[in-house]
Motif scaffolding. Structure first.
Motif, short mmCIF file in Angstrom:
data_model
loop_
_atom_site.label_atom_id
_atom_site.label_comp_id
_atom_site.label_asym_id
_atom_site.label_seq_id
_atom_site.Cartn_x
_atom_site.Cartn_y
_atom_site.Cartn_z
N VAL A 41 0.84 -1.25 -0.02
CA VAL A 41 0.12 0.18 0.02
C VAL A 41 0.78 1.33 -0.18
CG1 VAL A 41 -1.66 1.23 1.36
CG2 VAL A 41 -2.14 -1.06 1.28
N HIS A 44 2.01 2.02 -3.38
CA HIS A 44 1.06 2.54 -4.12
C HIS A 44 0.60 3.84 -4.05
CE1 HIS A 44 -1.33 -1.10 -6.20
NE2 HIS A 44 -1.42 -1.44 -5.09
N GLN A 45 0.56 4.15 -2.44
CA GLN A 45 0.28 5.84 -2.36
C GLN A 45 1.49 6.48 -2.86
OE1 GLN A 45 0.33 4.97 1.83
NE2 GLN A 45 -1.88 4.98 1.89
N LYS A 152 -15.14 1.86 -4.72
CA LYS A 152 -14.94 1.15 -3.57
C LYS A 152 -15.74 0.16 -3.11
CE LYS A 152 -13.79 2.36 1.37
NZ LYS A 152 -12.50 2.22 1.42
N GLU A 162 -6.77 -9.72 2.02
CA GLU A 162 -6.25 -8.53 2.36
C GLU A 162 -5.18 -8.36 1.55
OE1 GLU A 162 -4.29 -5.53 5.71
OE2 GLU A 162 -5.45 -7.45 6.29
N ARG A 165 -6.28 -7.51 -2.14
CA ARG A 165 -6.77 -6.15 -2.27
C ARG A 165 -5.70 -5.11 -2.25
NH1 ARG A 165 -10.59 -7.64 1.90
NH2 ARG A 165 -9.57 -5.87 3.43
N SER A 166 -4.60 -5.28 -1.32
CA SER A 166 -3.55 -4.52 -1.37
C SER A 166 -2.52 -4.46 -2.67
CB SER A 166 -2.64 -4.67 0.02
OG SER A 166 -1.90 -5.74 -0.12
N TYR A 170 -6.25 -1.66 -4.43
CA TYR A 170 -5.94 -0.50 -3.70
C TYR A 170 -6.50 0.80 -4.52
CZ TYR A 170 -4.02 3.26 -0.98
OH TYR A 170 -4.01 4.49 -0.23
N ASP A 173 -9.80 1.33 -4.28
CA ASP A 173 -10.55 1.01 -3.02
C ASP A 173 -10.24 2.71 -2.33
OD1 ASP A 173 -11.62 -0.11 -0.86
OD2 ASP A 173 -9.80 -0.43 0.27
N ALA A 174 -9.33 3.50 -2.94
CA ALA A 174 -8.97 4.86 -2.36
C ALA A 174 -9.02 5.89 -3.45
CB ALA A 174 -7.41 4.76 -1.74
#
Length: 239
Positions: A41, A44-45, A152, A162, A165-166, A170, A173-174
């Motif tokens: 994550v 990703h960010q 989302k 999880e 998803r990560s 992601y 989802d964000a």
């Protein structure tokens, strides 16, 4: 040492090795269940801040390199990678979305001929259409009131795990920098001038005019490649 003592010593040695092996397995399982999703994550960010996506073909070594990069290095690493997948991305798009072939052919022609003022908005629109096909909502749309992406809601329907998803979902989802609203984007940039060099709303609605760069066109190639990864991973399509 007689034969039986030798057997006992060998068994004891195997027991020590197996205990160490089991310890290493437990540590590996903990890492992949607990730490790995969080680290993924973070990458990703970090990429999202510069309007990039993680795509499946990135190797573990490349992900580690990206984690250690600064902003300029991220753009260099990802743009070099994106240049290598332009042809493959066009082929995959034509394979999965033949009814969009007229747009796909022309937008990649524009990209190769450095007509980035044409390729960037068209690729952003193409990604929007593909998102509608896959999710029945725009990948850029947000819920009123919460500001959360409309994609989302469907993420949990696709994947409960999880780690998956990560790794894959992601960006759905964000809220991504591509989809950030103009007012909020301006507030963020007061604190972080390098945030979201490419934003769909600003481009498509004519709020900016200096988006026509190879770097931004390559960002769009990576966005399209990401959507292809999602289609192939979750919608029963193979390459």
């Amino acid at each position: 040492m007689n034969f039986y003592q030798g057997v006992q010593a060998a068994v004891a040695g195997i027991g020590v090795v197996m205990e160490e092996f089991q310890k290493n397995i437990r540590e590996a399982v903990f890492f992949f269940q607990e730490r790995f999703p969080k680290e993924y994550v973070k990458i990703h960010q970090k990429l999202n801040r510069r309007s990039w996506y993680i795509i499946n073909d990135l190797t573990l070594n490349e992900l580690i390199e990206l984690q250690e990069c600064d902003e300029l290095e991220i753009d260099n690493v990802m743009s070099d990678y994106a240049r290598r997948i332009v042809n493959e991305t066009e082929f995959r798009l034509l394979e999965h979305f033949p009814h969009r072939s007229n747009v796909i052919n022309q937008v990649f022609f524009a990209h190769r001929n450095e007509c980035f003022a044409l390729s960037v908005p068209t690729m952003l629109t193409l990604a929007d259409g593909i998102g509608h096909e896959l999710f029945n909502v725009s990948i850029y749309s947000v819920e009123r009131g919460t500001g959360e992406p409309k994609t989302k809601k469907m993420v949990k329907n696709l994947e409960e795990n999880e780690m998956s998803r990560s790794m894959y979902l992601y960006p759905l989802d964000a809220l991504t920098s591509f989809a950030e609203g103009t007012n909020n984007l301006e507030k963020i940039r007061l604190q972080d001038v390098d945030f979201a060099p490419l934003n769909r709303h600003q481009v498509v609605h004519g709020l900016v005019s200096e988006y026509d760069t190879e770097l931004n066109s390559l960002r769009c190639v990576v966005l399209l490649s990401y959507l292809l990864d999602i289609k192939e991973e979750y919608f029963n399509d193979a390459r």
